[in-house]
Motif scaffolding. Structure first.
Motif, PDB file in Angstrom:
ATOM      1  N   ARG A 121      -4.095   8.493  -0.644  1.00 41.55           N
ATOM      2  CA  ARG A 121      -4.345   7.434   0.338  1.00 41.55           C
ATOM      3  C   ARG A 121      -5.579   6.632  -0.104  1.00 41.55           C
ATOM      4  O   ARG A 121      -5.864   5.681  -0.146  1.00 41.55           O
ATOM      5  CB  ARG A 121      -4.439   7.961   1.767  1.00 41.55           C
TER       6      ARG A 121
ATOM      7  N   ARG B 141       0.840  -1.228  -0.023  1.00 41.40           N
ATOM      8  CA  ARG B 141      -0.030  -0.098   0.111  1.00 41.40           C
ATOM      9  C   ARG B 141       0.641   1.243   0.042  1.00 41.40           C
ATOM     10  O   ARG B 141       0.501   2.227  -0.603  1.00 41.40           O
ATOM     11  CB  ARG B 141      -1.086  -0.077   1.222  1.00 41.40           C
TER      12      ARG B 141
ATOM     13  N   GLN C 259      -7.135  -0.694  -4.765  1.00 42.16           N
ATOM     14  CA  GLN C 259      -6.798  -1.967  -4.221  1.00 42.16           C
ATOM     15  C   GLN C 259      -8.081  -2.586  -3.911  1.00 42.16           C
ATOM     16  O   GLN C 259      -8.452  -3.927  -4.224  1.00 42.16           O
ATOM     17  CB  GLN C 259      -5.818  -1.766  -3.095  1.00 42.16           C
TER      18      GLN C 259
ATOM     19  N   ALA D 118      -5.639   5.123  -3.464  1.00 46.32           N
ATOM     20  CA  ALA D 118      -4.934   3.605  -3.322  1.00 46.32           C
ATOM     21  C   ALA D 118      -5.745   2.721  -2.652  1.00 46.32           C
ATOM     22  O   ALA D 118      -5.846   1.529  -3.161  1.00 46.32           O
ATOM     23  CB  ALA D 118      -3.505   3.804  -2.511  1.00 46.32           C
ATOM     24  N   LYS D 119      -6.308   3.135  -1.709  1.00 45.98           N
ATOM     25  CA  LYS D 119      -7.233   2.301  -1.012  1.00 45.98           C
ATOM     26  C   LYS D 119      -8.530   1.530  -1.833  1.00 45.98           C
ATOM     27  O   LYS D 119      -8.713   0.298  -1.975  1.00 45.98           O
ATOM     28  CB  LYS D 119      -7.906   2.931   0.146  1.00 45.98           C
TER      29      LYS D 119
ATOM     30  N   GLN E  14       0.920   4.170  -3.029  1.00 51.07           N
ATOM     31  CA  GLN E  14       0.572   5.495  -2.560  1.00 51.07           C
ATOM     32  C   GLN E  14       1.715   6.503  -3.084  1.00 51.07           C
ATOM     33  O   GLN E  14       1.488   7.389  -3.564  1.00 51.07           O
ATOM     34  CB  GLN E  14       0.478   5.539  -0.946  1.00 51.07           C
TER      35      GLN E  14
END
Length: 226
Positions: free
Chosen positions: A91, A77, A98, A94-95, A81
Motif C-alpha cells: 500500500r 491504485r 504514484q 503504491a502510494k 497494489q
C-alpha cells in the motif's frame, strides 16, 4: 590466513578491499531488471524490505501494464497494489510510486531527475534509491548506496563504526575514490550474498579475511585431521 594488514590505515585497507572486490566481482552490476530510468526508480522503491529476486518476478507484469511515469501516475491504485503485493508494504509502495510519478510529470517534464537534490524530493526516495537511480540510469556517481549488505559488511570490515546509513555513506565517501563509490556498493552486496552472510559468514573462504578485524578463522587443531 593472518591479519597482518590490520595495522594499515583505514583508508589504505579500504583501497585494498576495493581492489580485491573488483577482482572477485568484475562483472557485478545492478541486479534489478529495468529498461528506463522510471522503471529503475520503481524497482528500487519496490526493493525496500524485499529481495531483488522477488522484485524481478513482479516487475515484468507491472511494466507490461504500466510502462512509464504517465501510466503509473494514472493507474488504478487497487490494481497497482495487487500487482506489487508480494513485495510487501504494497500500500505504501503504491502510494509512493504514484506520488513520485505524478511529481515527475508535473515538475520534471516526465523525466526522472538526475541530481540528488531533485531525486530526494520524490515520494519514497531516500539517498539509497537516489544513488541507485543516479548511478545506473545516468552514470552519475553522487554517493555510496548503503543497503543492508553494505551496512553490515562495512561495519564488519572496520570501515565505519556508524549504524545510520547516511553517516555510513559519509564515512565510505571519505575512504574511497568517487569513481568507485557504486562499484564498492555493488561488489560488497555480491560478497555479502555469496560469502559474508548475516548469520553464517564464511571467514575461512573469504578473500577479505586478512583485512577484516571481525574475521573468525578456524583454529589449527580444527583444521587438522587426526
Amino acid at each position: 590466513m593472518s591479519l597482518t594488514r590490520l595495522g594499515a590505515s583505514t583508508k589504505q585497507r579500504a583501497l585494498e578491499i576495493l581492489l580485491i572486490l573488483k577482482r572477485l566481482y568484475p562483472d557485478a552490476t545492478c541486479s534489478l531488471t529495468y529498461e528506463t530510468p522510471v522503471q529503475l526508480l520503481v524497482a528500487t522503491i519496490l526493493s525496500a524490505q524485499c529481495t531483488d529476486e522477488r522484485v524481478n518476478k513482479v516487475t515484468p507484469a507491472l511494466f507490461a501494464r504500466f510502462p512509464n511515469a504517465e501510466s503509473l501516475a494514472n493507474a488504478d491504485r487497487e490494481e497497482l497494489q495487487n500487482l506489487i503485493r508480494s513485495t510487501g508494504f504494497y500500500r505504501n509502495k503504491a502510494k509512493n510510486i504514484q506520488g513520485a510519478c505524478q511529481k515527475i510529470i508535473t515538475e520534471f517534464a516526465g523525466e526522472v531527475p538526475q541530481q540528488m537534490e531533485q531525486l530526494l524530493t520524490l515520494p519514497g526516495v531516500a539517498r539509497k534509491t537516489a544513488n541507485v537511480v543516479s548511478a545506473h540510469a545516468y552514470g552519475n556517481i553522487q554517493g555510496v548506496t548503503v543497503d543492508t549488505h553494505v551496512k553490515r559488511l562495512s561495519g564488519r570490515l572496520g570501515l565505519t563504526e556508524e549504524t545510520d546509513p547516511v553517516k555510513i555513506e559519509r564515512d565510505l565517501m571519505r575512504l574511497l575514490p568517487q569513481s568507485d563509490w557504486e562499484t564498492y556498493s555493488i561488489s560488497i552486496i555480491f560478497h555479502g550474498r555469496a560469502v559474508c552472510k548475516a548469520r553464517n559468514p564464511n571467514c575461512a573462504g573469504c578473500d577479505l579475511a586478512h583485512l577484516c578485524p571481525s574475521a573468525t578463522m578456524p583454529k589449527l587443531n580444527e583444521m587438522t585431521s587426526i
